[in-house]
Design a protein around this motif. Structure first.
Motif, PDB file in Angstrom:
ATOM      1  N   PHE A 104       5.046  18.047  -9.450  1.00  0.00           N
ATOM      2  CA  PHE A 104       5.984  17.105  -9.393  1.00  0.00           C
ATOM      3  C   PHE A 104       5.462  16.420 -10.535  1.00  0.00           C
ATOM      4  N   ASP A 105       5.761  15.557 -11.480  1.00  0.00           N
ATOM      5  CA  ASP A 105       4.868  14.790 -11.954  1.00  0.00           C
ATOM      6  C   ASP A 105       5.331  13.290 -11.793  1.00  0.00           C
ATOM      7  N   LEU A 106       6.332  13.103 -10.930  1.00  0.00           N
ATOM      8  CA  LEU A 106       6.874  12.177 -10.272  1.00  0.00           C
ATOM      9  C   LEU A 106       7.701  12.281  -8.730  1.00  0.00           C
ATOM     10  N   ILE A 107       6.964  11.305  -8.157  1.00  0.00           N
ATOM     11  CA  ILE A 107       7.700  11.633  -6.770  1.00  0.00           C
ATOM     12  C   ILE A 107       9.076  10.434  -6.327  1.00  0.00           C
ATOM     13  N   THR A 108       9.931   9.973  -6.160  1.00  0.00           N
ATOM     14  CA  THR A 108      10.231   8.335  -5.957  1.00  0.00           C
ATOM     15  C   THR A 108      10.802   8.454  -4.686  1.00  0.00           C
ATOM     16  N   CYS A 109      10.803   7.386  -3.726  1.00  0.00           N
ATOM     17  CA  CYS A 109      10.982   7.299  -2.943  1.00  0.00           C
ATOM     18  C   CYS A 109      11.577   6.106  -2.464  1.00  0.00           C
ATOM     19  N   ARG A 110      12.555   6.197  -2.427  1.00  0.00           N
ATOM     20  CA  ARG A 110      13.971   4.167  -2.978  1.00  0.00           C
ATOM     21  C   ARG A 110      14.441   4.574  -1.610  1.00  0.00           C
ATOM     22  N   LEU A 111      14.136   3.615  -1.239  1.00  0.00           N
ATOM     23  CA  LEU A 111      14.404   3.105   0.351  1.00  0.00           C
ATOM     24  C   LEU A 111      14.692   3.898   1.608  1.00  0.00           C
ATOM     25  N   PHE A 112      13.376   4.688   1.330  1.00  0.00           N
ATOM     26  CA  PHE A 112      13.336   5.654   2.270  1.00  0.00           C
ATOM     27  C   PHE A 112      11.826   5.852   3.183  1.00  0.00           C
ATOM     28  N   LEU A 113      11.197   5.718   2.873  1.00  0.00           N
ATOM     29  CA  LEU A 113       9.656   5.440   3.768  1.00  0.00           C
ATOM     30  C   LEU A 113      10.524   4.540   4.585  1.00  0.00           C
ATOM     31  N   PRO A 114      10.800   3.684   5.263  1.00  0.00           N
ATOM     32  CA  PRO A 114      10.940   2.956   6.277  1.00  0.00           C
ATOM     33  C   PRO A 114      11.416   3.742   7.411  1.00  0.00           C
ATOM     34  N   PHE A 115      11.971   5.090   6.403  1.00  0.00           N
ATOM     35  CA  PHE A 115      12.459   5.767   7.968  1.00  0.00           C
ATOM     36  C   PHE A 115      11.891   7.406   8.361  1.00  0.00           C
ATOM     37  N   VAL A 116      11.165   7.225   8.032  1.00  0.00           N
ATOM     38  CA  VAL A 116       9.817   8.339   8.243  1.00  0.00           C
ATOM     39  C   VAL A 116       9.135   9.025   8.092  1.00  0.00           C
ATOM     40  N   ASP A 117       7.832   9.533   9.504  1.00  0.00           N
ATOM     41  CA  ASP A 117       6.810   9.400   9.601  1.00  0.00           C
ATOM     42  C   ASP A 117       5.858   8.659   7.902  1.00  0.00           C
ATOM     43  N   LEU A 118       5.341   8.023   7.868  1.00  0.00           N
ATOM     44  CA  LEU A 118       4.239   7.558   6.592  1.00  0.00           C
ATOM     45  C   LEU A 118       3.303   8.162   6.068  1.00  0.00           C
TER      46      LEU A 118
END
Ligand SMILES: C[S@@+](CC[C@H](N)C(=O)[O-])C[C@H]1O[C@@H](n2cnc3c(N)ncnc32)[C@H](O)[C@@H]1O
Length: 194
Positions: A104-118
């Motif tokens: 992948f050239d781009l990975i996005t995390c929108r309103l997501f990282l606070p909910f998972v193991d960073l």
């Protein structure tokens, strides 16, 4: 109730999250440039509106989420578009390790990282990105949330951790009350010819 069931309930009730605004799309277009010829992965895609916005910018985009209701809704809403697909995948249970490295050239995390193991999540994104690939994190900040709601945002220590992953470049842009971090991996070393 499992974590996925909690989100399933939310989507089952027809609820969504902060809509993708024209301002946000303009920021994406300006900071990412055209996506044509590039592949993007949208983590925790929900019902796929942001994933579809990336696709409209030209990225061939895969959205992944562990909520079956969200993924089914995303597939129903956006099913007829080439280069846009959605998969059921739990990023905290090894789901990202099933995807091919350097894809992948781009990975996005929108309103997501606070909910998972960073840390494991970001480490996985590093493996999945191409050399010179970008991770775009769009997140609320814990300190801007009302009491009791801090967990939906990233704390300063988490932001520092995110910045400390050895990126080639980091850039930050405010988006209303959210923060966007655009983190770029190092490009492939140039080959020297003899
Ligand atoms: C706040 S919502 C954001 C949805 C979407 N990105 C948006 O901006 O509208 C967080 C999403 O992350 C998903 N999620 C949470 N933990 C996950 C995990 N371990 N693996 C995959 N998806 C997860 C939830 O199902 C939910 O759809």
């Amino acid at each position: 109730m499992s974590a996925a069931d909690h989100w399933n309930d939310h989507y089952q009730q027809g609820k969504g999250f902060r809509p993708v605004t024209e301002t946000e799309v303009a920021l994406l277009a300006k900071r990412l440039g055209p996506g044509t010829g590039h592949r993007a992965l949208d983590l925790g895609c929900g019902t796929g509106e942001y994933t579809a916005a990336l696709h409209r910018l030209g990225f061939a985009t895969t959205g992944v989420d562990f909520s079956e209701v969200a993924v089914n809704t995303a597939q129903d809403r956006h099913h007829d578009r080439d280069g846009l697909d959605f998969r059921l995948l739990d990023t905290d249970r090894g789901g990202l390790t099933l995807l091919p490295a350097g894809e992948f050239d781009l990975i996005t995390c929108r309103l997501f990282l606070p909910f998972v193991d960073l840390v494991p999540t970001v480490a996985c994104t590093r493996r999945l990105l191409t050399p010179g690939g970008r991770l775009l994190v769009t997140t609320p900040l814990a300190e801007r949330q009302r009491a009791g709601r801090e967990s939906i945002g990233l704390r300063p220590a988490a932001l520092d951790l995110l910045r400390s992953f050895g990126w080639a470049t980091t850039a930050e842009y405010p988006l209303d009350s959210l923060l966007c971090l655009l983190l770029t991996t190092h490009p492939a070393p140039e080959r020297t010819s003899r």
